[in-house]
Design an enzyme around this catalytic site. Structure first.
Site, PDB file in Angstrom:
ATOM      1  CD  GLN A   1      -2.982  -1.325   2.367  1.00 35.66           C
ATOM      2  OE1 GLN A   1      -3.404  -0.211   2.693  1.00 35.66           O
ATOM      3  NE2 GLN A   1      -1.788  -2.382   3.423  1.00 35.66           N
TER       4      GLN A   1
ATOM      5  CG  ASP B   1       7.823   3.806   0.849  1.00 35.90           C
ATOM      6  OD1 ASP B   1       8.435   3.040  -0.283  1.00 35.90           O
ATOM      7  OD2 ASP B   1       7.766   3.991   1.851  1.00 35.90           O
TER       8      ASP B   1
ATOM      9  CG  HIS C   1      -3.264   2.620  -1.704  1.00 32.33           C
ATOM     10  ND1 HIS C   1      -3.475   2.176  -0.191  1.00 32.33           N
ATOM     11  CD2 HIS C   1      -3.891   1.362  -2.436  1.00 32.33           C
ATOM     12  CE1 HIS C   1      -4.345   2.700  -0.416  1.00 32.33           C
ATOM     13  NE2 HIS C   1      -5.050   1.501  -1.511  1.00 32.33           N
TER      14      HIS C   1
ATOM     15  CB  CYS D   1      -0.227  14.695 -18.324  1.00 34.33           C
ATOM     16  SG  CYS D   1      -1.753  16.314 -19.045  1.00 34.33           S
TER      17      CYS D   1
HETATM   18  P1  OAD Z   1      -2.084   2.824   8.731  1.00 36.31           P
HETATM   19  O1  OAD Z   1      -1.294   3.984   9.760  1.00 36.31           O
HETATM   20  O2  OAD Z   1      -3.185   3.128   9.043  1.00 36.31           O
HETATM   21  O3  OAD Z   1      -1.310   2.058   9.889  1.00 36.31           O
HETATM   22  C1  OAD Z   1       0.348   1.803  10.816  1.00 36.31           C
HETATM   23  C2  OAD Z   1       0.524   0.364  11.225  1.00 36.31           C
HETATM   24  O4  OAD Z   1       1.924   0.337  10.893  1.00 36.31           O
HETATM   25  C3  OAD Z   1      -0.212   0.336  12.590  1.00 36.31           C
HETATM   26  O5  OAD Z   1      -0.764  -0.550  12.897  1.00 36.31           O
HETATM   27  C4  OAD Z   1       1.136  -0.021  13.312  1.00 36.31           C
HETATM   28  O6  OAD Z   1       0.685  -0.221  13.957  1.00 36.31           O
HETATM   29  C5  OAD Z   1       2.114  -0.278  12.483  1.00 36.31           C
HETATM   30  N1  OAD Z   1       3.507   0.065  12.751  1.00 36.31           N
HETATM   31  C6  OAD Z   1       4.025   0.848  12.885  1.00 36.31           C
HETATM   32  N2  OAD Z   1       5.291   0.924  13.011  1.00 36.31           N
HETATM   33  C7  OAD Z   1       6.186  -0.527  12.741  1.00 36.31           C
HETATM   34  C8  OAD Z   1       7.404  -0.604  12.887  1.00 36.31           C
HETATM   35  N3  OAD Z   1       8.015  -0.572  12.989  1.00 36.31           N
HETATM   36  N4  OAD Z   1       6.712  -2.068  11.892  1.00 36.31           N
HETATM   37  C9  OAD Z   1       5.446  -2.381  11.753  1.00 36.31           C
HETATM   38  N5  OAD Z   1       4.633  -1.817  11.755  1.00 36.31           N
HETATM   39  C10 OAD Z   1       4.468  -0.767  12.160  1.00 36.31           C
HETATM   40  O7  OAD Z   1      -1.312   3.310   7.460  1.00 36.31           O
HETATM   41  P2  OAD Z   1      -1.358   1.716   6.851  1.00 36.31           P
HETATM   42  O8  OAD Z   1      -2.090   0.335   7.206  1.00 36.31           O
HETATM   43  O9  OAD Z   1      -0.243   1.813   5.469  1.00 36.31           O
HETATM   44  O10 OAD Z   1      -4.091   5.280   1.787  1.00 36.31           O
HETATM   45  O11 OAD Z   1      -2.204   3.067   6.283  1.00 36.31           O
HETATM   46  C11 OAD Z   1      -2.956   1.864   4.808  1.00 36.31           C
HETATM   47  C12 OAD Z   1      -3.885   3.502   4.250  1.00 36.31           C
HETATM   48  O12 OAD Z   1      -3.726   4.568   4.962  1.00 36.31           O
HETATM   49  C13 OAD Z   1      -2.666   3.894   3.113  1.00 36.31           C
HETATM   50  O13 OAD Z   1      -2.152   3.467   2.073  1.00 36.31           O
HETATM   51  C14 OAD Z   1      -3.071   5.029   2.768  1.00 36.31           C
HETATM   52  C15 OAD Z   1      -3.844   5.311   4.160  1.00 36.31           C
HETATM   53  O14 OAD Z   1      -4.792   6.314   3.918  1.00 36.31           O
HETATM   54  C16 OAD Z   1      -4.274   6.074   0.911  1.00 36.31           C
HETATM   55  O15 OAD Z   1      -3.694   6.892   0.513  1.00 36.31           O
HETATM   56  C17 OAD Z   1      -5.281   5.152  -0.531  1.00 36.31           C
END
Ligand code: OAD
Length: 246
Positions: A100, A103, A118, A126
């Site tokens: 997701q 980067d 994503h 464009c």
């Molecule tokens: P979140 O910010 O929702 O969740 C981050 C997760 O990473 C949490 O469960 C943390 O506990 C975990 N975490 C933090 N540090 C960590 C580490 N060092 N090792 C392992 N885990 C760790 O982010 P996402 O789940 O990626 O979408 O969010 C999903 C989507 O929501 C993103 O792709 C983005 C966002 O809105 C869009 O923008 C479409």
């Protein structure tokens, strides 16, 4: 914990077809904030304003302001967790990473099978002529950046209100149905449809293993077991245990 790491290594060897679903926690140890943890991206940037496709059409400079801030983060380097996943691919076990993240760090770490669920912030497209621009080709001095045809560029990441790119969607679901073991790493598993991917794998018979310092909605209902900890610490330990089995 040590037992779970050895178990994960044994499960990888037994499964052979392994897929990883990754989220922003995967890159936390590279210095990129997650979205929803304390100090996360959405604390600073309201996603309805900065990451919704409707806002992009009415105020395209807004999302680009966030991307400009993200520019610093795009200089981040892969961490030991990214490198460990690349190594598990080289060992022949990891068939796909469904990420997701936007980067590009899995690719920089050497992973070659990466499904960008994503999109990727390191590209712009464009909206008029469809030309793609790589990161170094986009200047952010005047926002929004424009194409040589003068069309507005859109970051090639999925905005809220936009569908998942068709090819990524198809590949991700196919990989989920085929795998025998799925790692779910560093995602809060609350954003759909990505959050349904582990459920698809589970229903197709895969073992689901979470790696996360926190529990998630999957922990009690979908995951077979969770390894509580940071990806950059746990994944290299799994690689170490795998090498001892070989
Ligand atoms: P979140 O910010 O929702 O969740 C981050 C997760 O990473 C949490 O469960 C943390 O506990 C975990 N975490 C933090 N540090 C960590 C580490 N060092 N090792 C392992 N885990 C760790 O982010 P996402 O789940 O990626 O979408 O969010 C999903 C989507 O929501 C993103 O792709 C983005 C966002 O809105 C869009 O923008 C479409």
């Amino acid at each position: 914990m040590e037992d779970l790491i050895k178990k994960a290594a044994r499960d990888i060897v037994e499964a052979k077809k392994v897929v990883a679903l990754t989220g922003s926690g995967m890159s936390a140890e590279s210095g990129i904030p997650t979205f929803r943890d304390q100090g996360g991206f959405w604390e600073k940037y309201n996603p309805d304003v900065y990451a919704h496709i409707d806002t992009f059409f009415s105020q395209p400079e807004k999302p680009w302001q966030m991307v400009k801030a993200f520019d610093q983060q795009l200089r981040a380097k892969p961490n030991p967790g990214h490198l460990a996943l690349a190594e598990i691919e080289k060992m022949g076990f990891l068939k796909e990473i469904i990420t997701q993240n936007v980067d590009n760090l899995h690719q920089q770490a050497g992973s070659t099978k990466v499904i960008e669920f994503h999109g990727n912030l390191r590209r712009g497209v464009c909206l008029v002529c469809g030309k793609y621009y790589e990161w170094g080709e986009i200047t952010l001095e005047v926002l929004p950046p424009r194409c040589e045809c003068n069309g507005v560029l859109k970051p090639d990441a999925v905005f809220f209100g936009e569908p998942i790119p068709e090819e990524a969607f198809q590949r991700a679901y196919e990989a989920s149905r085929k795998c025998k073991l799925m790692f779910v790493i560093g995602t809060s598993a609350i954003v759909y449809p990505a959050a349904s991917i582990p459920q698809v794998a589970k229903q197709a018979g895969a073992v689901v293993v979470e790696i996360n310092p926190e529990t998630t909605p999957l922990t009690d209902f979908v995951s077979d077991y969770s390894i509580i900890g940071k990806a950059g610490i746990i994944l290299p330990q799994i690689v170490h245990a795998l090498k001892q089995l070989a």
